[in-house]
Each structure stands twice: as structure tokens, then as C-alpha cells.
Design an enzyme around this catalytic site. Sequence first.
Site, PDB file in Angstrom:
ATOM      1  N   LYS A  85       0.513  -0.971   0.043  1.00 57.38           N
ATOM      2  CA  LYS A  85      -0.050  -0.169  -0.257  1.00 57.38           C
ATOM      3  C   LYS A  85       0.866   0.963   0.137  1.00 57.38           C
ATOM      4  O   LYS A  85       1.933   1.569   0.369  1.00 57.38           O
ATOM      5  CB  LYS A  85      -1.067   0.040   1.285  1.00 57.38           C
ATOM      6  CG  LYS A  85      -2.103   1.313   1.175  1.00 57.38           C
ATOM      7  CD  LYS A  85      -2.918   1.220   3.077  1.00 57.38           C
ATOM      8  CE  LYS A  85      -3.865   1.922   3.256  1.00 57.38           C
ATOM      9  NZ  LYS A  85      -4.923   1.666   4.309  1.00 57.38           N
ATOM     10  N   SER A 160      -9.826   2.244   2.897  1.00 54.35           N
ATOM     11  CA  SER A 160      -8.839   3.127   2.647  1.00 54.35           C
ATOM     12  C   SER A 160      -8.205   2.141   1.384  1.00 54.35           C
ATOM     13  O   SER A 160      -7.817   3.072   0.338  1.00 54.35           O
ATOM     14  CB  SER A 160      -7.849   4.130   3.224  1.00 54.35           C
ATOM     15  OG  SER A 160      -7.088   3.198   3.895  1.00 54.35           O
ATOM     16  N   SER A 184      -9.386  -0.340   7.507  1.00 49.00           N
ATOM     17  CA  SER A 184      -8.996  -0.205   6.468  1.00 49.00           C
ATOM     18  C   SER A 184      -8.731  -1.524   5.181  1.00 49.00           C
ATOM     19  O   SER A 184      -8.035  -0.733   4.176  1.00 49.00           O
ATOM     20  CB  SER A 184      -8.094   1.028   6.407  1.00 49.00           C
ATOM     21  OG  SER A 184      -8.880   2.404   6.157  1.00 49.00           O
TER      22      SER A 184
END
Length: 513
Positions: A85, A160, A184
Site C-alpha cells: 500500500k 482506504s 481499512s
Amino acid sequence: MTQQTELVTLSAAQMAEAINAGEVSSRELVEAQLAAIDAAEPSIQAFLQVSRDQALQQADDFDARRQSGDVDGLPELAGVPIAVKDMIVTKGIATTAASKILEGWIPPYDATVVRKLKHAGMPILGKTNLDEFAQGSSTEHSAYQTTHNPWDTSRVPGGSGGGSASAVAAFEAPLALGTDTGGSIRQPGALTGTVGVKPTYGGVSRFGAIAMASSLDQIGPVSRTVLDAALLHEVIGGYDERDSTSIPKPLGKLADAAREGQRQDLHGMRVGLVKEIGGEGFQPGVEARFREAVSALEAMGAEVVEVSCPHFSYSLGAYYIIMPSEVSSNLARYDGMRYGLRVMPPEGKAQTAANMMAATREQGFGDEVKRRIILGTYALSAGYYDAWYGSAQKVRTLIIRDFAQAFEQVDVLVSPTSPSTAFKFGEKMDDPLTMYLNDVATIPANLAGVPAMSIPAGLSDDGLPVGFQFFAPQMKDEVMYKPAAALEAALLEQQHGPIWQSMNTPWLDGLNK
């Protein structure tokens, strides 16, 4: 299926077995994953950057090391590629947090988890998309692109960490790292049919994770199986002296717990249904799959009881005071002075540092980030600190006590992961409060610092994935891996295979042609 398609649809554990058996090299796996990325990205857009040359070089280095016999001490996943990420810093690879304010920033160091991946010989395929600074529940707030859900590209992948979840779901990567501040990793896991784990707070180093809300953020695994998540968790976990919140205790035997769970024997385990998570506001198909999964746990010998955590109903309100307050503090460092974007004031306006900072932040931050900075600054302002931030922290203490009391009665707690399946793009963008409700089931774990995991629980009536969530006591992450792996195995038998067999993946059809 073609050879490359067969490779990319293997689990990470199966890839590791193939490497150890000499059936495939790390380079061949990386090449297959890069081909899958090339094929899928026009539809999925999970990656902000693909580190093609670096990944191939890392694979070659591992293959050479393995050829020489220098593999003692390497973890089981050695040689298996992974995505990261873009909230986690990577030396020599741009890290942006999906924000214009960090566009083009190339870190001079690696996060501890990235350093561990490299030491383990795991090639890094690239950096995945996210809501800007990890602030969102749909990955619609990225400054660069919108990631699509592989199950239906007209729908969001959650957030997210939608980029990491979609990359794994679409077979662009067998594994990924995410960050979880209020769900997330787990909420995108539920919406994309992947496994997402939030470890115990402090159980995985946060050194090198760009801070959103420091008392809530946690790096964790994204995978397609519970065992893969356990193996990756063991690679990245453990004490780190560079992280002041890191817990100086060894990890439990996570992979052993997952393998034990695969035997589907849960006799002697007590499972608590959280009374306050579910019911009104939860999609009927989500509730139905949850109840079916609970029945499967009972069929394997688990004793299921209802447990009340009365202060969980206040968790959403407490979180959306504490988190913006920490966001306001953490994002103050992005001022255009030291690194990242710098925007000078327009002509006719005084060329002062204050005006430069204002111009930089106006252009560099997106709407959702600005919204949370404003909320947090207000909550921390004189005259409101005790009324808002102080009260929210008191509620947090009550939630911690709820977990402690619940775990005196049961081994694990369970709930649905998300109130709904994946929603359409734009459906909730104009209503931030409705968007925030997507985190109602995941937030309590972050406020209390306990570990939590989401696994696929089948498909809802709309044909989209549903997530099933486990909570375990602090620093007892292994406790949730056993029932999670057991439920996964039971559902595989009921569904006659993994749910991704029902997913339409046209981007894989042309691999290796």
C-alpha cells in the site's frame, strides 16, 4: 488455463511450495504477476506504480541465493511476490499516500515491514492505490485514480486500502500489505472477497507507515487465504526498537494455529456474537451469510453465545473525534517547507511563509482530507478539547473495558465486517456521514488495539462478497487464526471451492498467449 494463469491463481503458500520443490522460480512468479498486472490494470487500476525492474532484480537475487543453498533462516514465503500500500515508505520507489502533496517523493529509507520483506526475499511488485492519506471507505478519494472492484468494476472496492484488496482479489498479487486505522484492511477485504487482518496494535512495527492517526494505525496482511495471512503476519510482525509503540513480546504461532484450524475441530472454543453489531442498517444478505457462518462454527464444535458490549454503539462517534484530531496534528507537517509539493502564493499576494503554506495545502490536499483536518482542529481547539476530544477518549476506555469483559467469557468475538456489500461509485460521495457508517463494525478493534480479521463468508443475494469478522484479545492474534481457518475450510466445502471461482476475470484469459 494457461501456465501463467495457473501460477497467479495459486495461494501464496502453494507458490512457496512450488519454489521449494524446484517447480518454479521466483522470477517466473514475478513475470506471471507482472503479466497479470498488465492485463488487469486497465480495468482494475489497483496500482499507483509498478516496480517492474526492482521486482525482477529482487527475484533474481533470491533465485541466485537459493541456487547457492543460502536459504537457512528464511521464512516459508521466501521468493513469493507482494504488493505494498502506498501509505508505507519504500526506498527508491515513490511513496505518495495517494496525495498530490507528496507527488514524486522518493523515500531515502524503507519501512521496517518493507525491510523485513526484502530480507525474506519477497519481491515487491509495486505500490497500491488508496484513499488520500488513508482517509476514506471507498478508494474514491485518491488524488490519482479510482480503483475498481474486480467483482463488478462499476462498484467500489472499499477503503482506504482498496488498491491492495483489489490487487489480491484480481490475481495481480498473491499478497499485499495494508494499513488499518478504522477498518481499512478489513472492510475492503469484505467487499472484495479477500482476507484482511488488523494485528494487535504494536504487534507489527509502524516505523515507515505514513501517520494518519497514530494511536489507531496498524499495518497488516491482505491475502486470499487465512494461512497466507498468517504466514505474512509472521514475516512482518515482532518487536522494533524504532517504533515507540512496538510491543517487546514474540508473536504467537500464527501459521500453526491456521493449520490446526483447517482440521475443522473447534470443540472447547467459546465464540461470542457481539449483540451491538448487526441488525438494523445491515443488508439482509450480509446478515444471512453471517448467520450461516455462525451455524458452521457451531457444527464444528464451537459453543456460540451472545455477548453484550454496550459501549460499542458509541464507537463511531468517538472514532470520528479522535481520528480527525490526530489527523489534524499529523498532517501539519505537510507545509511545503521541507519536502513534497510547494505552491507559491499568486501574484499580488504577500510572498510569506504563511501564504505559501496555505497555497500548498489548498492545492495539495483533497476535500476529504481537508474535511477531517477541520473537524480535528475544531475538536482540539480551546474551549472544546475537554468536551469533545476528552470525552471521546473516555468512551474509548469504556470500549476497551467492554472487550476485556467479553474475553473473560469467550475466546473470540464475531460480527459481520461491513453493513453492506460493495456499493456503486458516487453512491455515497455526497454524504460523508453515510460513508462513515461503513466502518461501524470495524472501528471498535482499532479503538481498543485488539486484533481483528475479516474472511469471505460467501456471496450475498446480489452476487457480491460478504465479510465475516473475528476479534481476539490483545497479543493473542493466533487465537483468531484457528477458527478463521476452520470456517474458511468449512465454507470451501459448502461452496465447492473458493468464492473467486464465481468472479468473471476476463483479464486473465489472454495470459501466456
